[in-house]
Design a protein around this motif. Structure first.
Motif, PDB file in Angstrom:
ATOM      1  N   ARG B 143      28.446  27.805  -5.531  1.00 35.02           N
ATOM      2  CA  ARG B 143      28.202  29.242  -5.670  1.00 35.02           C
ATOM      3  C   ARG B 143      28.893  29.786  -6.915  1.00 35.02           C
ATOM      4  O   ARG B 143      29.871  29.197  -7.379  1.00 35.02           O
ATOM      5  N   LEU B 144      28.403  30.942  -7.368  1.00 32.73           N
ATOM      6  CA  LEU B 144      29.153  31.629  -8.422  1.00 32.73           C
ATOM      7  C   LEU B 144      30.376  32.258  -7.765  1.00 32.73           C
ATOM      8  O   LEU B 144      30.313  32.738  -6.630  1.00 32.73           O
ATOM      9  N   LEU B 145      31.465  32.240  -8.483  1.00 32.68           N
ATOM     10  CA  LEU B 145      32.744  32.685  -7.914  1.00 32.68           C
ATOM     11  C   LEU B 145      32.675  34.117  -7.381  1.00 32.68           C
ATOM     12  O   LEU B 145      33.306  34.437  -6.376  1.00 32.68           O
ATOM     13  N   ASN B 146      31.874  34.989  -8.021  1.00 29.39           N
ATOM     14  CA  ASN B 146      31.837  36.371  -7.546  1.00 29.39           C
ATOM     15  C   ASN B 146      30.890  36.562  -6.357  1.00 29.39           C
ATOM     16  O   ASN B 146      30.725  37.652  -5.858  1.00 29.39           O
ATOM     17  N   GLU B 199      48.092  27.082  -7.738  1.00 28.62           N
ATOM     18  CA  GLU B 199      49.410  27.665  -7.465  1.00 28.62           C
ATOM     19  C   GLU B 199      49.704  28.950  -8.241  1.00 28.62           C
ATOM     20  O   GLU B 199      50.753  29.546  -8.045  1.00 28.62           O
ATOM     21  N   ASN B 200      48.835  29.350  -9.161  1.00 33.80           N
ATOM     22  CA  ASN B 200      49.084  30.602  -9.886  1.00 33.80           C
ATOM     23  C   ASN B 200      48.207  31.728  -9.352  1.00 33.80           C
ATOM     24  O   ASN B 200      47.029  31.531  -9.104  1.00 33.80           O
ATOM     25  N   ASP B 201      48.815  32.887  -9.212  1.00 35.92           N
ATOM     26  CA  ASP B 201      48.059  34.083  -8.842  1.00 35.92           C
ATOM     27  C   ASP B 201      47.572  34.769 -10.098  1.00 35.92           C
ATOM     28  O   ASP B 201      48.387  35.110 -10.958  1.00 35.92           O
ATOM     29  N   ILE B 202      46.265  34.980 -10.197  1.00 35.28           N
ATOM     30  CA  ILE B 202      45.800  35.763 -11.346  1.00 35.28           C
ATOM     31  C   ILE B 202      44.679  36.715 -10.936  1.00 35.28           C
ATOM     32  O   ILE B 202      44.101  36.587  -9.862  1.00 35.28           O
ATOM     33  N   HIS B 203      44.398  37.667 -11.826  1.00 38.62           N
ATOM     34  CA  HIS B 203      43.290  38.594 -11.624  1.00 38.62           C
ATOM     35  C   HIS B 203      42.258  38.336 -12.700  1.00 38.62           C
ATOM     36  O   HIS B 203      42.612  38.195 -13.868  1.00 38.62           O
ATOM     37  N   ILE B 204      40.996  38.261 -12.290  1.00 39.10           N
ATOM     38  CA  ILE B 204      39.942  38.126 -13.304  1.00 39.10           C
ATOM     39  C   ILE B 204      38.827  39.117 -13.000  1.00 39.10           C
ATOM     40  O   ILE B 204      38.632  39.533 -11.855  1.00 39.10           O
ATOM     41  N   SER B 205      38.109  39.515 -14.029  1.00 37.78           N
ATOM     42  CA  SER B 205      37.015  40.487 -13.850  1.00 37.78           C
ATOM     43  C   SER B 205      35.817  39.817 -13.192  1.00 37.78           C
ATOM     44  O   SER B 205      35.633  38.601 -13.296  1.00 37.78           O
ATOM     45  N   ASN B 206      35.002  40.637 -12.525  1.00 38.41           N
ATOM     46  CA  ASN B 206      33.764  40.123 -11.934  1.00 38.41           C
ATOM     47  C   ASN B 206      32.896  39.480 -13.001  1.00 38.41           C
ATOM     48  O   ASN B 206      32.194  38.499 -12.739  1.00 38.41           O
ATOM     49  N   GLN B 207      32.955  40.058 -14.180  1.00 34.92           N
ATOM     50  CA  GLN B 207      32.204  39.542 -15.322  1.00 34.92           C
ATOM     51  C   GLN B 207      32.505  38.059 -15.530  1.00 34.92           C
ATOM     52  O   GLN B 207      31.604  37.222 -15.616  1.00 34.92           O
ATOM     53  N   ILE B 208      33.784  37.766 -15.584  1.00 37.40           N
ATOM     54  CA  ILE B 208      34.219  36.375 -15.747  1.00 37.40           C
ATOM     55  C   ILE B 208      33.788  35.543 -14.539  1.00 37.40           C
ATOM     56  O   ILE B 208      33.197  34.478 -14.681  1.00 37.40           O
ATOM     57  N   ALA B 209      34.082  36.100 -13.356  1.00 43.90           N
ATOM     58  CA  ALA B 209      33.796  35.354 -12.116  1.00 43.90           C
ATOM     59  C   ALA B 209      32.321  35.003 -11.987  1.00 43.90           C
ATOM     60  O   ALA B 209      31.965  33.975 -11.400  1.00 43.90           O
ATOM     61  N   SER B 210      31.472  35.844 -12.558  1.00 42.26           N
ATOM     62  CA  SER B 210      30.042  35.587 -12.413  1.00 42.26           C
ATOM     63  C   SER B 210      29.566  34.477 -13.354  1.00 42.26           C
ATOM     64  O   SER B 210      28.388  34.146 -13.385  1.00 42.26           O
ATOM     65  N   ASN B 211      30.481  33.907 -14.086  1.00 40.89           N
ATOM     66  CA  ASN B 211      30.127  32.793 -14.965  1.00 40.89           C
ATOM     67  C   ASN B 211      30.819  31.497 -14.587  1.00 40.89           C
ATOM     68  O   ASN B 211      30.774  30.518 -15.327  1.00 40.89           O
ATOM     69  N   LEU B 212      31.463  31.516 -13.428  1.00 38.59           N
ATOM     70  CA  LEU B 212      32.166  30.303 -12.968  1.00 38.59           C
ATOM     71  C   LEU B 212      31.548  29.791 -11.676  1.00 38.59           C
ATOM     72  O   LEU B 212      31.368  30.536 -10.716  1.00 38.59           O
ATOM     73  N   TYR B 213      31.234  28.500 -11.663  1.00 40.14           N
ATOM     74  CA  TYR B 213      30.703  27.894 -10.447  1.00 40.14           C
ATOM     75  C   TYR B 213      31.823  27.292  -9.604  1.00 40.14           C
ATOM     76  O   TYR B 213      32.727  26.646 -10.118  1.00 40.14           O
ATOM     77  N   LEU B 214      31.707  27.528  -8.297  1.00 42.09           N
ATOM     78  CA  LEU B 214      32.700  27.042  -7.352  1.00 42.09           C
ATOM     79  C   LEU B 214      32.012  26.108  -6.361  1.00 42.09           C
ATOM     80  O   LEU B 214      30.951  26.444  -5.827  1.00 42.09           O
ATOM     81  N   LYS B 215      32.594  24.939  -6.139  1.00 39.99           N
ATOM     82  CA  LYS B 215      32.066  24.107  -5.063  1.00 39.99           C
ATOM     83  C   LYS B 215      32.950  24.378  -3.854  1.00 39.99           C
ATOM     84  O   LYS B 215      34.167  24.161  -3.881  1.00 39.99           O
TER      85      LYS B 215
END
Lengths: 218, 218
Positions: B143-146, B199-215
């Motif tokens: 899925r896309l991360l967002n 192990e790192n906490d970060i914040h990313i924009s939906n914009q970025i998240a919508s370009n990353l695939y997650l299994k």
DNA sequence: ACATATTTTTAGCTTTGTCTAAATATTTTT
DNA sequence: AAAAATATTTAGACAAAGCTAAAAATATGT
């Protein structure tokens, strides 16, 4: 069964006992459970590739390059044996067949990392030394347990007397092939030996010790 | 290059995407980088052996027995990948080639003990599930991360936008393929995502998240 | 639906490792 | 040193996996 070049190289290497001895076609065939004519064919090919020296009717030996390949195979085989015993709880006598397959995996990084993962072991579970990355290693020395000086450590690799009563005795005293042994003391008085075997301190008679083979580690 | 029966079984399995789909001779040939005629020959043999169903001109599929073999290969492949990454410090993208060799090693005990040694992992370093000993497993979902709900964890396996600026951005923010990600929270207000990545906490924009695939792992 | 294009199979040849049986070397025995 | 025994190689054949080119089946376009 179809054998690889590497299998032939290994056979020639082991028949030559690690020295660079010339071995006969027949010996190779017997060791590999194949026919002499097949060996002749393959050995010609190895010769063309610069891996072996072959003179018809005169036998075959490895070139320096061939020896390098053989040593690399031995190194891989023994490292995998350590892995199987130490990490995967295989027993002493189960490892050979699997290591025989694993040694053919091709990846330099794999071998180096495996070596590191295992803590750079010096010997395999049978007490045989593991060649270093550049092919150096000291040959294993096998002695009867009552012939080695105090302080010697090694691995129990065989028996001279293989009668049932003797094997039963070993079993009862928790002495098994593959066990690591350290000679702690010798008692002249009653002709006995004080050894540490797998964390246990025990005393055994010279009689017994003279029927146990030790592969010396250090 | 000489391919094994197992290689053909794997190719048929993967082309069928794990379902028991019928695949064409040509597709297999292309995937395996060989000729269709070679595939026809081998597929006939697999059929005789009860591994595949083959109807001339109609394509090929695996029998139940063939699927079992395929699953066992997938299991081995993925377990070895975990081993290489977790125990031998291989990186995400170096493991495939070596696992490709290791998966052909034949020893049931080896696989079982490896599984145990690794703590019975559920997924491989690419986020793909590892079949159990009897061949059960759930298919990986990508899925896309967002698009995934809060609480989802998985592994970053790809990008939609592969432009240089985007890849540089990922690099700068220490986001890499193979990283494990947990979606902790979603912020509607500024359209951002709170994630834990390695192990790192970060914040990313939906914009970025919508370009990353997650299994998705869980 | 027919002609054309594509896919798939078949036939025959190549290569690699192996084997058998016959031929040739070498070694041993007498 | 010749004969007999043994070891090794050669020649020819086989099986497995692959390839090329031609033939056959299926799919596509108008």
């Amino acid at each position: 069964m179809t054998l690889s070049e590497e299998d032939y190289i290994k056979a020639i290497y082991h028949l030559g006992k690690g020295e660079n001895t010339t071995v006969s076609t027949n010996a190779v065939a017997e060791k590999m459970d194949t026919k002499p004519s097949s060996v002749t064919d393959m050995v010609k090919k190895l010769s063309e590739k610069g891996v072996a020296n072959y003179k018809p009717y005169k036998g075959v030996s490895l070139t320096e390059y061939g020896q390098k390949i053989a040593l690399a195979l031995v190194r891989k085989h023994r490292l995998w044996e350590v892995f199987l015993v130490e990490k995967l709880d295989f027993s002493w006598d189960e490892v050979h067949e699997v290591a025989e397959q694993l040694e053919h995996i091709k990846s330099e990084k794999l071998v180096d990392q495996l070596d590191k993962h295992l803590g750079f072991p010096q010997v395999d579970p049978h007490g045989d030394p593991i060649p270093s990355k550049n092919g150096e290693f000291k040959k294993a020395v096998k002695r009867l347990l009552n012939d080695v000086p105090i302080g010697t450590s090694g691995i129990c690799v065989g028996v001279k007397d293989s009668s049932v009563p003797f094997l039963k005795f070993l079993d009862k005293n928790k002495i098994a092939l593959g066990d690591s042994i350290l000679v702690m003391d010798k008692e002249e008085f009653d002709e006995s030996l004080h050894i540490k075997i797998k964390e246990n301190d025990i005393h055994i008679s010279n009689q017994i010790a003279s029927n146990l083979y030790l592969k010396i580690t250090e």
